[in-house]
Enzyme design. Structure first.
Site, PDB file in Angstrom:
ATOM      1  N   ASP A 170      -4.017   3.125  -6.754  1.00  0.00           N
ATOM      2  CA  ASP A 170      -2.385   2.467  -6.802  1.00  0.00           C
ATOM      3  C   ASP A 170      -1.005   3.727  -6.290  1.00  0.00           C
ATOM      4  O   ASP A 170      -0.025   3.380  -6.817  1.00  0.00           O
ATOM      5  CB  ASP A 170      -2.012   2.405  -8.338  1.00  0.00           C
ATOM      6  N   LYS A 201      -0.292   3.780  -1.139  1.00  0.00           N
ATOM      7  CA  LYS A 201      -0.945   3.404   0.087  1.00  0.00           C
ATOM      8  C   LYS A 201      -0.279   2.510   1.367  1.00  0.00           C
ATOM      9  O   LYS A 201       0.093   1.966   2.066  1.00  0.00           O
ATOM     10  CB  LYS A 201      -2.046   3.488   0.086  1.00  0.00           C
ATOM     11  N   ALA A 259      -8.980  -3.876  -4.343  1.00  0.00           N
ATOM     12  CA  ALA A 259      -7.746  -3.476  -4.032  1.00  0.00           C
ATOM     13  C   ALA A 259      -6.303  -3.568  -4.367  1.00  0.00           C
ATOM     14  O   ALA A 259      -6.429  -5.473  -3.938  1.00  0.00           O
ATOM     15  CB  ALA A 259      -7.860  -2.489  -2.398  1.00  0.00           C
ATOM     16  N   GLY A 260      -5.788  -3.291  -4.636  1.00  0.00           N
ATOM     17  CA  GLY A 260      -4.393  -4.224  -4.161  1.00  0.00           C
ATOM     18  C   GLY A 260      -3.349  -3.119  -3.591  1.00  0.00           C
ATOM     19  O   GLY A 260      -3.023  -2.037  -4.259  1.00  0.00           O
ATOM     20  N   HIS A 261      -2.513  -3.524  -2.332  1.00  0.00           N
ATOM     21  CA  HIS A 261      -1.778  -3.456  -1.587  1.00  0.00           C
ATOM     22  C   HIS A 261      -0.233  -3.930  -1.659  1.00  0.00           C
ATOM     23  O   HIS A 261      -0.989  -5.048  -1.207  1.00  0.00           O
ATOM     24  CB  HIS A 261      -2.100  -2.296  -0.727  1.00  0.00           C
ATOM     25  N   GLN A 320      -8.545   1.710  -2.547  1.00  0.00           N
ATOM     26  CA  GLN A 320      -9.324   2.613  -4.034  1.00  0.00           C
ATOM     27  C   GLN A 320      -8.580   4.700  -3.340  1.00  0.00           C
ATOM     28  O   GLN A 320      -7.238   4.702  -2.257  1.00  0.00           O
ATOM     29  CB  GLN A 320     -10.292   3.149  -4.064  1.00  0.00           C
TER      30      GLN A 320
END
Ligand code: GDP
Ligand code: IMO
Ligand code: MG
Length: 424
Positions: free
Chosen positions: A13, A16, A39-41, A223
């Site tokens: 986090d 990115k 993932a959470g982008h 990550q």
């Protein structure tokens, strides 16, 4: 032509997604090589906010080829949901390709993720419950299901039935859970396979051909270094290789095509999930950073743990990834604090001071951070676009981070939007 990597240097986090989005404006191809929908982008562009989980952040540019490599684990139901949501917002998926070797997250992986976490009790990892660990377990045990299988119903039915029967035995006999309805799951997933089949293509070949044709390629890390299965805070890690070397294995290209490696960090540190965090702040200052930086998980909504910048872990990331540059995001979030601290080393219980991040939790235990202090700043820096215009205290802070981490800072984030960045 260039082929650059963007990866996380802390516990995820770091922003990115924003950096990928900025660099993707100059790229022809964006590739995801590992991880999954854990993932959470976040990409904030043109007044819209997108939270991407498996879809590469290049998707906002309609001509960019977006690739999902062999090293990724894919939840078919979840990715179809993501595609539907983003399509409804006007994005096109004509340029999405997924490698046939990518492993499939099945409902039993998700069930086992939850059950094994429960079984660990207060030693749980704090996973995202997306089935990531159990899917990689099957991959390495050589019993996993791959994207190719999913889009070939006869092959899939046979393999999934055999895998599912064993998983049901484990779910019921080991964990005392409820058996899954395998026939229903298999029919449902064959349906997902039909919808996803058009995206299947060999990502290794596509990436290699793009490189040969002189295209600009961007590898999107998910990550982060301290969550790497080997170089992170094991066992409080994810089950893949988010470090730069993971990109080549997870895409199917050799390391010689890589030019620069960007390591993204926050101007402080956060962590979601359990595990050691030497510079963690359990006080008002930590709350201030959490609230000012909106530090709540993109995937699970959990409040993120917050703490000071830790140069020991970022130096570790510089070494492990061979970073060319650092990106320091969220400098704006630190505005308003009287004093800023940076951890420059750890003191061991016996009084010795170390600068290299310990290899094991046992060696990390009892280590306390050695801090250097900096004056804070109160100016609103979110509108600044030139390094020279930053307040003197911010410039000294960045200069000291460069020195401590032994890596030049190429970009500084001063807000979530695409243009809220200082490039040097
Ligand atoms: P990722 O997983 O590394 O892509 O990061 P996330 O998207 O999970 O979390 C980063 C959060 O910080 C998101 O909400 C971003 O919009 C936000 N963000 C990124 N860079 C900056 C920055 O420089 N300043 C501020 N205030 N927010 C930022
Ligand atoms: P991005 O790409 C932050 C963490 C989980 C948990 C551990 C293992 O958005 O930076 P898993 O579900 O992978 O088995 O969980 O890893 N984790 C992340 N933390 N950002 C992420 O991704 C993460 N992906 C996994 O919280 O501690
Ligand atoms: Mg994230």
């Amino acid at each position: 032509m260039s082929a650059n990597i963007v990866i996380g240097t802390q516990w995820g986090d770091e922003g990115k997604g924003k950096v990928i989005d900025i660099l993707a404006s100059r790229a022809d191809v964006v590739v995801r090589s590992q991880g999954g929908n854990n993932a959470g982008h976040t990409v904030a562009a043109n007044g819209e906010t997108y939270k991407l989980h498996l879809i590469p952040s290049g998707i906002l540019y309609k001509d960019t080829l977006c690739l999902i490599g062999a090293g990724v684990v894919m939840d078919p139901k979840d990715i179809l949901g993501e595609i539907a949501d983003l399509s409804a917002r006007g994005l096109s998926f004509d340029n999405l390709k997924i490698d046939p070797r990518a492993h499939i997250i099945m409902p039993w992986h998700i069930a086992l993720d939850g059950l094994s976490e429960k079984f660990r009790g207060n030693k749980d990892i704090g996973t995202t419950h997306r089935g990531i660990g159990p899917t990689y377990m099957d991959k390495y045990e050589r019993s996993g299901l791959r994207f190719y299988d999913l889009i070939h119903p006869d092959i899939f039915r046979e393999k999934a039935l055999s895998a599912g029967k064993l998983k049901n035995a484990i779910i019921t006999n080991v964990y005392g859970g409820e058996a899954l309805d395998l026939d229903a799951i298999i029919d449902e997933y064959i349906g997902y396979g039909k919808q996803l089949a058009k995206y299947c293509a060999d990502v290794s070949v596509l990436t290699y051909e793009a490189a040969k044709a002189g295209k600009t390629i961007l590898f999107e890390g998910a990550q982060a270094t301290l969550l790497d299965i080997d170089y992170g805070t094991y066992p409080y890690v994810t089950s893949s290789h988010p470090v730069s070397a993971g990109v080549c294995v997870g895409t199917g290209v050799g390391p010689k095509i890589i030019d620069d490696i960007y390591g993204v960090a926050k101007a402080y540190t956060t962590r979601v999930g359990k595990g050691p965090f030497p510079t963690e702040l359990d006080d008002e200052c930590g709350d201030y950073i959490r609230n000012n930086g909106h530090e709540f998980g993109t995937v699970t909504g959990r409040p993120r743990r917050t703490g000071w910048f830790d140069a020991v872990i970022v130096r570790h990331a510089v070494r492990v990834n061979g970073l060319s540059y650092l990106v320091i995001n969220k400098l704006d979030t630190l505005g308003g604090l009287d004093t800023l601290k940076v951890c420059v080393a750890y003191k061991r219980p016996d009084g010795t001071v170390i600068k290299d991040f310990p290899a094991t939790l046992e060696e990390l235990e009892g280590c306390t951070p050695v801090y250097e202090e900096f004056p804070g700043f109160t100016e609103d820096i979110s509108g600044i676009r030139r390094y020279e215009d930053l307040p003197e205290v911010c410039r000294s802070y960045i200069a000291r981070l460069e020195e401590l981490c032994e890596c030049p800072v190429k970009m500084i984030g001063v807000g979530p939007e695409r243009d809220q960045v200082i490039e040097r």
